[in-house]
Design a protein around this motif. Structure first.
Motif, PDB file in Angstrom:
ATOM      1  N   SER A 187       0.816  -1.202   0.000  1.00  0.00           N
ATOM      2  CA  SER A 187       0.000   0.000   0.000  1.00  0.00           C
ATOM      3  C   SER A 187       0.855   1.258   0.000  1.00  0.00           C
ATOM      4  CB  SER A 187      -0.944  -0.004   1.201  1.00  0.00           C
ATOM      5  OG  SER A 187      -0.234  -0.271   2.389  1.00  0.00           O
ATOM      6  N   TYR A 188       2.038   1.220   0.623  1.00  0.00           N
ATOM      7  CA  TYR A 188       2.872   2.425   0.587  1.00  0.00           C
ATOM      8  C   TYR A 188       4.297   2.156   0.145  1.00  0.00           C
ATOM      9  CZ  TYR A 188       4.715   1.314   5.287  1.00  0.00           C
ATOM     10  OH  TYR A 188       5.318   0.727   6.362  1.00  0.00           O
ATOM     11  N   PHE A 202      -5.983   4.578  -5.171  1.00  0.00           N
ATOM     12  CA  PHE A 202      -6.550   3.244  -5.109  1.00  0.00           C
ATOM     13  C   PHE A 202      -6.240   2.459  -6.384  1.00  0.00           C
ATOM     14  CE2 PHE A 202     -10.024   0.395  -6.234  1.00  0.00           C
ATOM     15  CZ  PHE A 202      -9.940  -0.494  -5.189  1.00  0.00           C
ATOM     16  N   ARG A 205      -2.744   1.173  -6.469  1.00  0.00           N
ATOM     17  CA  ARG A 205      -2.432   0.082  -5.553  1.00  0.00           C
ATOM     18  C   ARG A 205      -2.988  -1.250  -6.049  1.00  0.00           C
ATOM     19  NH1 ARG A 205      -4.785   0.464  -0.991  1.00  0.00           N
ATOM     20  NH2 ARG A 205      -5.973   2.370  -1.206  1.00  0.00           N
ATOM     21  N   LEU A 206      -3.852  -1.195  -7.103  1.00  0.00           N
ATOM     22  CA  LEU A 206      -4.498  -2.394  -7.644  1.00  0.00           C
ATOM     23  C   LEU A 206      -3.517  -3.132  -8.545  1.00  0.00           C
ATOM     24  CD1 LEU A 206      -7.509  -3.451  -7.541  1.00  0.00           C
ATOM     25  CD2 LEU A 206      -7.791  -2.413  -9.760  1.00  0.00           C
ATOM     26  N   PRO A 235      10.629   6.605   2.578  1.00  0.00           N
ATOM     27  CA  PRO A 235      10.719   5.914   3.877  1.00  0.00           C
ATOM     28  C   PRO A 235       9.940   4.602   3.819  1.00  0.00           C
ATOM     29  CG  PRO A 235       9.798   8.140   4.123  1.00  0.00           C
ATOM     30  CD  PRO A 235       9.973   7.908   2.663  1.00  0.00           C
ATOM     31  N   ARG A 236      10.512   3.537   4.356  1.00  0.00           N
ATOM     32  CA  ARG A 236       9.874   2.228   4.281  1.00  0.00           C
ATOM     33  C   ARG A 236      10.457   1.347   5.374  1.00  0.00           C
ATOM     34  NH1 ARG A 236      10.382  -1.833   0.630  1.00  0.00           N
ATOM     35  NH2 ARG A 236      10.582  -2.854   2.633  1.00  0.00           N
ATOM     36  N   PRO A 237       9.777   0.253   5.708  1.00  0.00           N
ATOM     37  CA  PRO A 237      10.325  -0.629   6.733  1.00  0.00           C
ATOM     38  C   PRO A 237      11.659  -1.197   6.293  1.00  0.00           C
ATOM     39  CG  PRO A 237       8.050  -1.172   6.253  1.00  0.00           C
ATOM     40  CD  PRO A 237       8.483  -0.207   5.196  1.00  0.00           C
ATOM     41  N   THR A 238      12.526  -1.402   7.245  1.00  0.00           N
ATOM     42  CA  THR A 238      13.817  -1.971   6.930  1.00  0.00           C
ATOM     43  C   THR A 238      14.160  -2.980   8.021  1.00  0.00           C
ATOM     44  OG1 THR A 238      16.165  -1.454   6.685  1.00  0.00           O
ATOM     45  CG2 THR A 238      14.871   0.077   7.983  1.00  0.00           C
TER      46      THR A 238
ATOM     47  N   PRO B 183       6.041  -1.937  10.944  1.00  0.00           N
ATOM     48  CA  PRO B 183       5.181  -3.110  10.788  1.00  0.00           C
ATOM     49  C   PRO B 183       5.636  -4.177  11.775  1.00  0.00           C
ATOM     50  CG  PRO B 183       6.101  -2.420   8.674  1.00  0.00           C
ATOM     51  CD  PRO B 183       6.824  -1.660   9.735  1.00  0.00           C
ATOM     52  N   MET B 239      12.253   1.324  11.221  1.00  0.00           N
ATOM     53  CA  MET B 239      11.979   2.402  10.270  1.00  0.00           C
ATOM     54  C   MET B 239      13.198   3.319  10.136  1.00  0.00           C
ATOM     55  SD  MET B 239       9.166   2.532   8.614  1.00  0.00           S
ATOM     56  CE  MET B 239       7.537   1.798   8.532  1.00  0.00           C
ATOM     57  N   PRO B 442      11.307  15.233   7.912  1.00  0.00           N
ATOM     58  CA  PRO B 442      10.070  14.671   7.324  1.00  0.00           C
ATOM     59  C   PRO B 442      10.346  13.596   6.274  1.00  0.00           C
ATOM     60  CG  PRO B 442      10.461  16.927   6.554  1.00  0.00           C
ATOM     61  CD  PRO B 442      11.422  16.667   7.682  1.00  0.00           C
ATOM     62  N   ARG B 445      10.088  10.036   7.570  1.00  0.00           N
ATOM     63  CA  ARG B 445       8.826   9.562   8.136  1.00  0.00           C
ATOM     64  C   ARG B 445       7.993   8.876   7.072  1.00  0.00           C
ATOM     65  NH1 ARG B 445       7.779  14.826  10.935  1.00  0.00           N
ATOM     66  NH2 ARG B 445       6.133  15.053   9.413  1.00  0.00           N
ATOM     67  N   THR B 446       7.420   7.740   7.443  1.00  0.00           N
ATOM     68  CA  THR B 446       6.645   6.988   6.467  1.00  0.00           C
ATOM     69  C   THR B 446       5.281   7.636   6.202  1.00  0.00           C
ATOM     70  OG1 THR B 446       5.464   4.932   6.108  1.00  0.00           O
ATOM     71  CG2 THR B 446       5.963   5.481   8.369  1.00  0.00           C
ATOM     72  N   GLN B 447       4.775   7.381   4.993  1.00  0.00           N
ATOM     73  CA  GLN B 447       3.427   7.807   4.608  1.00  0.00           C
ATOM     74  C   GLN B 447       2.366   6.919   5.228  1.00  0.00           C
ATOM     75  OE1 GLN B 447       2.324  10.274   2.480  1.00  0.00           O
ATOM     76  NE2 GLN B 447       4.430  10.994   2.653  1.00  0.00           N
ATOM     77  N   SER B 448       2.782   5.780   5.750  1.00  0.00           N
ATOM     78  CA  SER B 448       1.806   4.732   6.028  1.00  0.00           C
ATOM     79  C   SER B 448       0.753   5.159   7.032  1.00  0.00           C
ATOM     80  CB  SER B 448       2.525   3.483   6.527  1.00  0.00           C
ATOM     81  OG  SER B 448       3.177   3.760   7.754  1.00  0.00           O
ATOM     82  N   MET B 451      -2.649   6.593   6.128  1.00  0.00           N
ATOM     83  CA  MET B 451      -3.613   5.756   5.430  1.00  0.00           C
ATOM     84  C   MET B 451      -4.638   5.183   6.399  1.00  0.00           C
ATOM     85  SD  MET B 451      -1.064   3.509   3.164  1.00  0.00           S
ATOM     86  CE  MET B 451      -1.106   3.889   1.441  1.00  0.00           C
ATOM     87  N   ALA B 455      -6.794   0.742   3.637  1.00  0.00           N
ATOM     88  CA  ALA B 455      -5.837   1.005   2.566  1.00  0.00           C
ATOM     89  C   ALA B 455      -4.475   0.426   2.920  1.00  0.00           C
ATOM     90  CB  ALA B 455      -5.721   2.498   2.300  1.00  0.00           C
ATOM     91  N   TYR B 456      -4.045   0.585   4.205  1.00  0.00           N
ATOM     92  CA  TYR B 456      -2.732   0.092   4.628  1.00  0.00           C
ATOM     93  C   TYR B 456      -2.597  -1.388   4.330  1.00  0.00           C
ATOM     94  CZ  TYR B 456       1.266  -0.990   7.612  1.00  0.00           C
ATOM     95  OH  TYR B 456       2.489  -1.418   8.079  1.00  0.00           O
ATOM     96  N   HIS B 457      -3.643  -2.153   4.665  1.00  0.00           N
ATOM     97  CA  HIS B 457      -3.577  -3.600   4.461  1.00  0.00           C
ATOM     98  C   HIS B 457      -4.081  -4.010   3.078  1.00  0.00           C
ATOM     99  CE1 HIS B 457      -2.162  -4.624   8.443  1.00  0.00           C
ATOM    100  NE2 HIS B 457      -2.962  -3.692   8.909  1.00  0.00           N
ATOM    101  N   SER B 458      -4.281  -3.027   2.205  1.00  0.00           N
ATOM    102  CA  SER B 458      -4.740  -3.293   0.834  1.00  0.00           C
ATOM    103  C   SER B 458      -6.051  -4.072   0.820  1.00  0.00           C
ATOM    104  CB  SER B 458      -3.668  -4.046   0.024  1.00  0.00           C
ATOM    105  OG  SER B 458      -2.500  -3.272  -0.063  1.00  0.00           O
ATOM    106  N   ASP B 460      -9.043  -2.852   0.514  1.00  0.00           N
ATOM    107  CA  ASP B 460      -9.870  -2.332  -0.577  1.00  0.00           C
ATOM    108  C   ASP B 460      -9.478  -2.972  -1.916  1.00  0.00           C
ATOM    109  OD1 ASP B 460      -7.407  -1.111  -0.366  1.00  0.00           O
ATOM    110  OD2 ASP B 460      -8.136   0.932  -0.692  1.00  0.00           O
ATOM    111  N   VAL B 461      -8.142  -3.067  -2.113  1.00  0.00           N
ATOM    112  CA  VAL B 461      -7.629  -3.648  -3.362  1.00  0.00           C
ATOM    113  C   VAL B 461      -8.039  -5.113  -3.472  1.00  0.00           C
ATOM    114  CG1 VAL B 461      -5.516  -4.304  -4.573  1.00  0.00           C
ATOM    115  CG2 VAL B 461      -5.692  -2.047  -3.504  1.00  0.00           C
TER     116      VAL B 461
END
Lengths: 496, 496
Positions: A187-188, A202, A205-206, A235-238, B183, B239, B442, B445-448, B451, B455-458, B460-461
Motif C-alpha cells: 500500500s505504501y 486506489f 495500488r491495484l 521511507p519504508r520498513p527496513t 510493521p 523504520m 520529514p 517519516r513513512t506515509q503509512s 492511510m 488502505a494500509y492492508h490493501s 480495498d484492493v
C-alpha cells in the motif's frame, strides 16, 4: 566533544584486529564499477581479495593491483549478447507507449534476466563439479563472500562454502532488494518497475507483487549493503542487518583536463549540460540522436555528450561529443546546470551528491523507478523515449534549466545526503569487517523467513480464533433454541 | 584509513553549526536518570536546555548547572502514590502465580498508567490555558522538543508549539515503542508484556495485540531514539527514523571508594554478587528479604545489596547492605560475578555493557520482557517473586555463578554491543543536532500512518479484485447456463 571522537577513532582502530580474506563474486557492467570501489577500499585497509570472473568477462579485468582473479570457464552471455539485448530493449521502449508494449518490454526483460540467471546457474554447476577449484576455495579459508546478488551466483557459492555472506545490492532478478527481507506493505511501498511513489491512489495500488519464493536463498545473508538511502528512497520498513550505503562511490570532484575545462569555461554565465546514458546505451538509433542534437543546438548552454554513434547532422557548435567523460568531476563542476541521464543508480546517486538536477531518459531495470523517485522529489523531469522529439526534449531541458525549484530541491537532497554520522563507504567497510570479526551476524537476522506463509501472517491464529467464535456462537444458538423449544413445549402442555 | 577518519571528524565539526535550544519534557524516576545523560551531553556540546517539571516532582531537580527548569503547577502523582503503586504491584506479583493474578496485575498496571496519563493530560490542559507560559515558550523559539513519550505530555506540547520532535523512548503507556511505527507482525515480534521470544509456538501466537489508535499522535515524531539495540532486542522490522541508542548511558567503570574496594577485594577468588532492584523497589516485604538474605548467607561470595528496609535476621557476614551503590563501577569491577536485578532497561543495558550475567527478579512494566530476552540469549536466570524462597533463589545464583555459559554468552553480547560504528551517545547526539540543523526530518517519516486501516492492508484492493473475479465468474456461469438452455430448447424444438 574532541575527547569522545578520539575515543571513537581509538576504538575503531582497536576493532580492526586482522587482515581478512574476502572472496568477491561480482556482476558485470555498471555493477562492477561500484563493486570495484569496495574492493579498492578493502585493499587499502589491508585485506586481501579474490574475484571470481567468467573467462569471457567484458568488464572484469583479469589483472589488477587490488585483487587476485579466479577465472572460471563459462558465460553464454558476453559483451555482444548484452549490447543486442540493450538494442532490443531500446527498440521496445520506443514503440508506441501503450500497455501492450509495456507488457512486451517487461516480458523481454524477465526473459533476458532469466537467461542471465540460467547462465550463472550453469557456471555455478560447472564450478561445483570442479573439485580442484572447490577444494582450493575451501583451503583458502576466506572470511566472507561479498557479492552483488542480482543473479544469485555468489549467494549459491556462500551456501556451498559455508561462509558468511555480505550483499552489495540494489535489486535481484526478481525484485527490488527490500522485498526479499523487510515487510513491504504494497500500500505504501511501490512495486518495483511501476514507477509509482509512496502516495498511491486506489487504482495504482491495484497491482500484485512479485513472487517471493526465490528469496529464501538470500535471507541467510548476514549484512545487506543497500545501494541507496532515504534521501533517494521513500521511507519504508527496513531490517537491522540492512546498511544503507547509497552514494558510497561519490567523492569530491577533481580538476578537469585543460581542454575540457576550457570548453566548460567558454559557456560563460549559461553553464554546461552533461549527458550520458551509461555503459549499456552509449549508442542510440540515429533518428533519436538527431532529435536530441537538434534540441541541444537551440540552447545557449554548452553541452558535453557521451555518445559513440555516428555524428548527428543537426549537431550544434555548442555540443561536444565524447567517447567517455569524467562524470564525477563534471557533475561537481560549478558550471554544470543539468545532468541528462538514463537514471542508473550510480548516476542518480552522483547527481544527488553534487546537487545537479536531472532530465531523465529512463530505459530499463531500476531506471524508471529511480527517476520516478527523483521526479516525486522535484529534482528531475522525465522524458519518455517513445515520444521524444526535439520540441519535447527542449521543453524538458528549459524547464529544469530555468525553473529554480529543480536545482533548489536537488541541492537540499544533496545537503541531507551528506548529513550522515559516517561516510557511506566507511559505514560499509565497518560492517564488512564486523562480519569478519564476529564470523557472521546471525543476531541481526530475523526469524520470520523460517516461518510458513500461514504462520507469518498469523492466518492459523486468526482461523482458530474464528473457529472458536463460530463454535461458541453455534452452541449458544443451539442452547437458546433448545430452551425456547422447552418453554414452548411447557406452554403447550400447560395451555394445551 | 587515518585520513578518512580525520575527514569524518572534520565533517562532524563543520556540521555542528550553531548552539541550539532544546525543550525537554521528561518522565520521573529511572526515565529521568537516562534523560539526564542526554541533557548533560547536549549541554557539553554548547546547546541550551530547558526542562518542564511538575511542582511536586520527586526526581527532577529544580536547580541544575545543565538546564533551566520550567516548573508547572500540578501533579496528582507524587513520590507517595508511586511507592504505594509499587507496593501494590509487588503484592500482586507475589500472589499465587496463575492466570487470574496475571490478569489482575495487568489490569492494575493499565489502570495506574491511565491515571498517570490522565494526570499528564490535566497538566497539559492547565499549561495550554496559561497564556503567559505558552507565549513565553513560543517566544523562546526552541529548535526541538526532546521527550520521553511514556505518558505523551511532550508529544502534545510539540504538536501545540509546532516544533520538531525527538523521542527518547523504550515504551509508551499503550505498548512497546516499535508497535507505534514499524510493521510488527505478531507472528515473530512478541507482544510486549508477554515475556515471549521470537520463536513462538502456535499456542503462544494465539494472543491479540494492543489497540494502536493512540499512536497516531506519536507518528509525527521526527526521530525515535530507541533505548535498546539488537544485542538486546530480537531482530525485527524498523523504520528509517528509528535510531538505536541502547547503552548510551554506559561508560567504563571508575575506581570504587576505598572501603567498598576493600570489601570487594576480601571476596578473593569467589568474587562478588551485586543486587539492586532499582529506584521503585529499594524496599521489599520482610519475609522475601529474609529468604534472599538466607540464600546469600550460604555462598562463599561477598554480596553488595542495595536495600533500605529493616535488616533481615538471616543476613550473613558476607552481605553488605547499602542505601545506594555505584552500580556502573561495581558492574565493571573484575571481581563481579553476578548481577541480581529487577530487569529495568537501564540495568540490563549496563549488565550487557560490562558482560555480567544476571539473576532476574522481574516485577512490572518492561522488566519481564527485558529479562525474557536475556534468558533466551542464555545470559540470565529468571526467578519468579511469587515462588521465591531461599532454596529456589540459591539454586538460581549457583547456576549463574558456576555454569560458565551464562558468563560466556553475556561477554559475547558485550563484545557485539560495543562493536558499533559510533558510540550510542554520539549517535543520539548526531540525530538530535540533525533535526535542529534540518528543522525536522520529514523525509524519514513513512506515509503509512496517513492511510486508513483498509488502505494500509490493501483490503480495498483485495476486495475489489475478489469482486471482479466474482462478477466474471457469475457472468461466465450465466452465459453457459443461457447457452445450455438454448441448446436444450433447440433440441426440444428439433426433436419435440
Amino acid at each position: 566533544m574532541h575527547h569522545s571522537f578520539s575515543l571513537l577513532i581509538l576504538s575503531v582502530m582497536l576493532l580492526k584486529v586482522y587482515a581478512g580474506k574476502v572472496l568477491v563474486f561480482p556482476v558485470e557492467g555498471s555493477h562492477w564499477i561500484n563493486m570495484k570501489v569496495l574492493i579498492e577500499e578493502l585493499h587499502s585497509r589491508g585485506h586481501s581479495i579474490a574475484v571470481v570472473r567468467a573467462s569471457n568477462s567484458w568488464t572484469i579485468e583479469e589483472e589488477s593491483p587490488y585483487y587476485r582473479s579466479i577465472t572460471v570457464n563459462l558465460g553464454r552471455f558476453d559483451a555482444d549478447s548484452v549490447s543486442s539485448f540493450s538494442a532490443r530493449l531500446l527498440q521496445l521502449r520506443r514503440e508506441k507507449n501503450n500497455f501492450w508494449t509495456y507488457l512486451l518490454l517487461q516480458m523481454e526483460v524477465v526473459e533476458q534476466l532469466s537467461k542471465m540467471h540460467q547462465d550463472i546457474c550453469n557456471m555455478m554447476t560447472l564450478m561445483f563439479q570442479d573439485k580442484i577449484l572447490m577444494n582450493s576455495l575451501l583451503d583458502a579459508k576466506y572470511d566472507l563472500i561479498l557479492t552483488d546478488p542480482a543473479f544469485g551466483g555468489g549467494v549459491f557459492l556462500a551456501r556451498r562454502l559455508g561462509l558468511p555472506l555480505v550483499l552489495n545490492v540494489r535489486w535481484t532478478d526478481r525484485a527490488e532488494a527490500h522485498f526479499a527481507i523487510a515487510p513491504s506493505p504494497l500500500s505504501y511501498v511501490p512495486v518495483p518497475g511501476t514507477e509509482l511513489t509512496d502516495k498511491m491512489t486506489f487504482l495504482q495500488r491495484l497491482y500484485f507483487g512479485p513472487d517471493v519464493d526465490y528469496f529464501s536463498l538470500f535471507q541467510d545473508a548476514d549484512i545487506w549493503l543497500m545501494r541507496n538511502d532515504f534521501t533517494f528512497e521513500f521511507p519504508r520498513p527496513t531490517m537491522p542487518n540492512v546498511v544503507y550505503m547509497g552514494g558510497f562511490q561519490c567523492k569530491p570532484s577533481k580538476p578537469l583536463p585543460a581542454d575540457l575545462e576550457g570548453f566548460v569555461q567558454s559557456s560563460g554565465e549559461h553553464g554546461v549540460i552533461i549527458m550520458s546514458l551509461g555503459t549499456l546505451f552509449s549508442e542510440l538509433p540515429y533518428d533519436i540522436a538527431d532529435e536530441i542534437a537538434a534540441a541541444f543546438a537551440q540552447l545557449p548552454q554548452k553541452v558535453i555528450w557521451r555518445y559513440t554513434g555516428p555524428r548527428p547532422a543537426t549537431l550544434g557548435n555548442n555540443t561536444l561529443l565524447v567517447d567517455w567523460l569524467p562524470q564525477n568531476d563534471l557533475l561537481g563542476h560549478p558550471k554544470t546546470r543539468v545532468f541528462v541521464a538514463h537514471g542508473g543508480t550510480n548516476g542518480v546517486q552522483e547527481a544527488i551528491y553534487h546537487g545537479v538536477p536531472m532530465v531523465g531518459l529512463p530505459l530499463v531495470f531500476d531506471q524508471p523507478d529511480n527517476l520516478s523517485r527523483m521526479n516525486a522529489k522535484g529534482t528531475a523531469k522525465i522524458v519518455n523515449i517513445a515520444t521524444l522529439d526535439r520540441t519535447v526534449f527542449l521543453e524538458a531541458l528549459k524547464e529544469v534549466l530555468y525553473e529554480p525549484s529543480y536545482r533548489e530541491n536537488m541541492q537540499r537532497l544533496s545537503r541531507l545526503h551528506r548529513d550522515q554520522p559516517m561516510k557511506p563507504l566507511d559505514h560499509a567497510m565497518f560492517w564488512i569487517e564486523y562480519v569478519m570479526r564476529n564470523r557472521g551476524a546471525p543476531h541481526l537476522r530475523t526469524q520470520s523467513f523460517r516461518m510458513s506463509w500461514m504462520a507469518y501472517h498469523s492466518v492459523d491464529v486468526i482461523l482458530t480464533l474464528l473457529a472458536i467464535v463460530l463454535i461458541i456462537s453455534l452452541m449458544t444458538f443451539s442452547l437458546i433454541r433448545l430452551l425456547c423449544k422447552r418453554i414452548l413445549l411447557k406452554n403447550k402442555i400447560k395451555h394445551g
